[in-house]
Design a protein around this motif. Structure first.
Motif, PDB file in Angstrom:
ATOM      1  N   UNK A 160       0.587  -1.242   0.203  1.00  0.00           N
ATOM      2  CA  UNK A 160       0.011   0.047   0.040  1.00  0.00           C
ATOM      3  C   UNK A 160       0.908   1.172   0.066  1.00  0.00           C
ATOM      4  N   UNK A 161       0.667   2.038  -0.863  1.00  0.00           N
ATOM      5  CA  UNK A 161       1.151   3.323  -0.945  1.00  0.00           C
ATOM      6  C   UNK A 161       1.064   4.411   0.418  1.00  0.00           C
ATOM      7  N   UNK A 162       1.877   5.257   0.710  1.00  0.00           N
ATOM      8  CA  UNK A 162       1.828   6.270   1.747  1.00  0.00           C
ATOM      9  C   UNK A 162       0.554   6.921   1.630  1.00  0.00           C
ATOM     10  N   UNK A 163       0.061   7.318   0.313  1.00  0.00           N
ATOM     11  CA  UNK A 163      -1.087   8.227   0.015  1.00  0.00           C
ATOM     12  C   UNK A 163      -2.279   7.487   0.209  1.00  0.00           C
ATOM     13  N   UNK A 164      -2.315   6.241   0.409  1.00  0.00           N
ATOM     14  CA  UNK A 164      -3.564   5.388   0.529  1.00  0.00           C
ATOM     15  C   UNK A 164      -3.873   5.307   2.043  1.00  0.00           C
ATOM     16  N   UNK A 165      -2.792   5.382   2.803  1.00  0.00           N
ATOM     17  CA  UNK A 165      -2.978   5.152   4.209  1.00  0.00           C
ATOM     18  C   UNK A 165      -4.094   5.773   4.915  1.00  0.00           C
ATOM     19  N   UNK A 166      -4.887   5.491   6.009  1.00  0.00           N
ATOM     20  CA  UNK A 166      -5.842   6.546   6.779  1.00  0.00           C
ATOM     21  C   UNK A 166      -5.214   7.565   7.325  1.00  0.00           C
ATOM     22  N   UNK A 167      -4.002   7.901   7.409  1.00  0.00           N
ATOM     23  CA  UNK A 167      -3.299   8.945   8.111  1.00  0.00           C
ATOM     24  C   UNK A 167      -2.091   9.342   7.330  1.00  0.00           C
ATOM     25  N   UNK A 168      -1.655  10.554   6.843  1.00  0.00           N
ATOM     26  CA  UNK A 168      -0.747  10.826   5.988  1.00  0.00           C
ATOM     27  C   UNK A 168      -0.017  11.874   6.487  1.00  0.00           C
ATOM     28  N   UNK A 169       1.328  12.046   5.775  1.00  0.00           N
ATOM     29  CA  UNK A 169       2.047  13.156   6.339  1.00  0.00           C
ATOM     30  C   UNK A 169       1.480  14.657   6.253  1.00  0.00           C
ATOM     31  N   UNK A 170       0.520  14.855   5.606  1.00  0.00           N
ATOM     32  CA  UNK A 170      -0.022  16.154   5.631  1.00  0.00           C
ATOM     33  C   UNK A 170      -1.046  16.269   6.822  1.00  0.00           C
ATOM     34  N   UNK A 171      -1.664  15.090   7.432  1.00  0.00           N
ATOM     35  CA  UNK A 171      -2.513  14.934   8.507  1.00  0.00           C
ATOM     36  C   UNK A 171      -1.317  15.360   9.829  1.00  0.00           C
ATOM     37  N   UNK A 172      -0.410  14.551   9.574  1.00  0.00           N
ATOM     38  CA  UNK A 172       0.578  14.842  10.846  1.00  0.00           C
ATOM     39  C   UNK A 172       1.177  16.454  10.860  1.00  0.00           C
ATOM     40  N   UNK A 173       1.530  16.797   9.770  1.00  0.00           N
ATOM     41  CA  UNK A 173       1.880  18.408   9.502  1.00  0.00           C
ATOM     42  C   UNK A 173       0.731  19.394  10.217  1.00  0.00           C
ATOM     43  N   UNK A 174      -0.618  19.004   9.725  1.00  0.00           N
ATOM     44  CA  UNK A 174      -1.454  20.078  10.340  1.00  0.00           C
ATOM     45  C   UNK A 174      -1.534  19.835  12.070  1.00  0.00           C
ATOM     46  N   UNK A 175      -1.428  18.503  12.469  1.00  0.00           N
ATOM     47  CA  UNK A 175      -1.368  18.242  13.845  1.00  0.00           C
ATOM     48  C   UNK A 175      -0.128  19.156  14.412  1.00  0.00           C
ATOM     49  N   UNK A 176       0.979  19.080  13.807  1.00  0.00           N
ATOM     50  CA  UNK A 176       1.871  19.803  14.394  1.00  0.00           C
ATOM     51  C   UNK A 176       1.720  21.308  14.603  1.00  0.00           C
ATOM     52  N   UNK A 177       1.016  21.803  13.833  1.00  0.00           N
ATOM     53  CA  UNK A 177       0.672  23.161  13.755  1.00  0.00           C
ATOM     54  C   UNK A 177      -0.395  23.462  14.866  1.00  0.00           C
ATOM     55  N   UNK A 178      -1.266  22.464  15.228  1.00  0.00           N
ATOM     56  CA  UNK A 178      -2.126  22.893  16.243  1.00  0.00           C
ATOM     57  C   UNK A 178      -1.716  22.683  17.442  1.00  0.00           C
ATOM     58  N   UNK A 179      -0.356  21.838  17.592  1.00  0.00           N
ATOM     59  CA  UNK A 179       0.197  21.536  18.763  1.00  0.00           C
ATOM     60  C   UNK A 179       1.322  22.830  19.168  1.00  0.00           C
ATOM     61  N   UNK A 180       1.456  23.601  18.160  1.00  0.00           N
ATOM     62  CA  UNK A 180       2.696  24.802  18.163  1.00  0.00           C
ATOM     63  C   UNK A 180       2.293  25.511  19.588  1.00  0.00           C
ATOM     64  N   UNK A 181       3.149  25.543  20.484  1.00  0.00           N
ATOM     65  CA  UNK A 181       2.881  26.411  21.861  1.00  0.00           C
ATOM     66  C   UNK A 181       2.260  25.574  22.589  1.00  0.00           C
TER      67      UNK A 181
END
Length: 415
Positions: A1-22
């Motif tokens: 399975x490609x990374x793009x087909x997974x239920x969680x992707x790199x973009x989701x983690x980068x968005x999470x990192x923005x939420x956690x900033x501070x």
């Protein structure tokens, strides 16, 4: 399975990192010279035990709860945990102004219960294991409409935990192998997505290895059979990863991305905790020390002679001081640095003095003696004696035992 087909992707983690900033701390990486010498390769420790609330769990909990609607936040949240997820949810709820009810098993460590309450959450003790507390938390959600915050089986939780992987690669860009503990699988799954996606961008492989306590290891049989396996019994000092069944979502990611999942014994866990205390000056709970345990017992080096630059995630530092006392004693015993023996003696003057002299001559240090003449197994004129002593390794233990046997005693090692 490609990374793009997974239920969680790199973009989701980068968005999470923005939420956690501070919100969270960027935990440090410590190079371990002692561990590097033992393993034969460079080893760095990601000290997530120094994270707010004492573990990585606040990452996923905050991301999950920050993305709730206003109506969902008003209903409050409910969760279940042996301690780390509980504290993460409680801290996130306090930051977001959400009421939280946390179910914890009856045997949960008192410091973890107290810390969860200190963050403002309502704590309810229920059941003997985390799985029982989880079931009750889900029933509460159904009864009341409170939002159930699962400890590992949700996309937002996995994405939040994956932010640790992004941090790690920023701090150690040349890492070749990443090792982390695994219970339900949220941390390992999130870190795997982050690390493998960045490795793909870098055009080089990065190995991912999960580690479980052998008495709570549901992942190896689940991966072997490509289906979730529920353990009949879970019993480990690593309460933070004492999970009897993998999460469906993390499992779907781990089976695609993680290179291996190995297990470690309770004795290895105890020795790893002591190693981190003595050599790296880090207080880590058993669940957070499983990666170091896997390196110390040599299994990973045998399986992977080319580990290369290695990073070990120390996922938590919330340890009950009473458990620490027991773990330290067990770890010292496993390393041959603490020994308890029991002997039957004839009740006559001078026996105990002779034993003490023999032990002293061998340069062992007696720390405790239990001397009794009463007991169903004792004959008239017999004495049972139990001696605790500090020793200097397995060979020194054998030396003390041989010296006692040479004087006619018959010591039996208790531990």
């Amino acid at each position: 399975m490609s990374l793009a087909a997974l239920p969680v992707r790199l973009a989701d983690i980068e968005d999470a990192a923005a939420l956690l900033d501070g919100v969270i701390d960027r935990t440090p990486v410590a190079h371990s010279r002692a561990l590097s010498r033992l393993v034969g390769t460079e080893v760095n420790l990601k000290a997530e035990n120094l994270q707010r609330a004492g573990s990585f769990k606040v990452r996923g909990a905050y991301v999950r709860m920050a993305k709730l609607t206003a109506e969902e936040k008003a209903r409050g949240v409910v969760a279940a945990s042996a301690g780390n997820h509980a504290q993460g949810v409680a801290l996130a709820a306090d930051r977001l102004g959400i009421t939280a009810r946390i179910y914890m098993p009856m045997g949960a460590a008192l410091p973890k219960v107290a810390a969860t309450r200190d963050h403002g959450a309502e704590v309810v003790l229920h059941g003997d294991a985390v799985d029982e507390a989880l079931a009750e938390a889900q029933r509460h959600a159904e009864r009341t409409g409170a939002v159930f915050v699962h400890p590992f089986d949700h996309t937002d939780i996995v994405a939040g935990q994956g932010t640790l992987g992004l941090e790690l690669l920023d701090q150690i860009p040349d890492v070749d192998t990443v090792i982390t503990g695994v219970g339900g699988g949220g941390l390992l799954a999130g870190v795997a997505v982050a690390v493998k996606a960045r490795a793909e961008q870098l055009g080089r492989p990065i190995r991912l290895i999960g580690v479980q306590a052998e008495n709570a290891a549901a992942y190896p049989p689940s991966l072997a059979g490509d289906a979730l396996v529920t353990l009949e019994r879970v019993s480990t000092i690593a309460d933070g990863i004492a999970v009897g069944k993998p999460g469906q979502l993390p499992f779907s990611i781990i089976k695609e991305l993680v290179d291996d999942v190995v297990t470690v014994s309770e004795d290895s866990l105890a020795q790893a905790l002591i190693f981190l205390l003595e050599r790296n000056k880090l207080v880590v709970e058993p669940a957070g020390a499983v990666g170091v345990a896997a390196l110390l017992d040599g299994r990973l080096q045998e399986r992977y002679p080319d580990l290369g630059s290695t990073a070990v995630v120390l996922s938590g530092g919330n340890i009950d001081p009473m458990l620490m006392l027991k773990v330290i004693q067990r770890g010292l015993s496993a390393a041959g640095r603490y020994m308890t023996i029991k002997m039957m003696l004839t009740d006559r003057p001078g026996e105990l003095a002779l034993i003490s002299k023999v032990i002293a001559v061998q340069d062992a240090n007696v720390t405790g003696v239990d001397h009794t003449r009463i007991g169903g197994a004792l004959s008239m004129g017999d004495v049972s004696i139990t001696i605790d002593m500090e020793t200097k390794g397995h060979e020194h233990c054998r030396q003390v035992l041989r010296a006692l046997e040479a004087e006619g005693f018959h010591p039996v090692v208790v531990h």
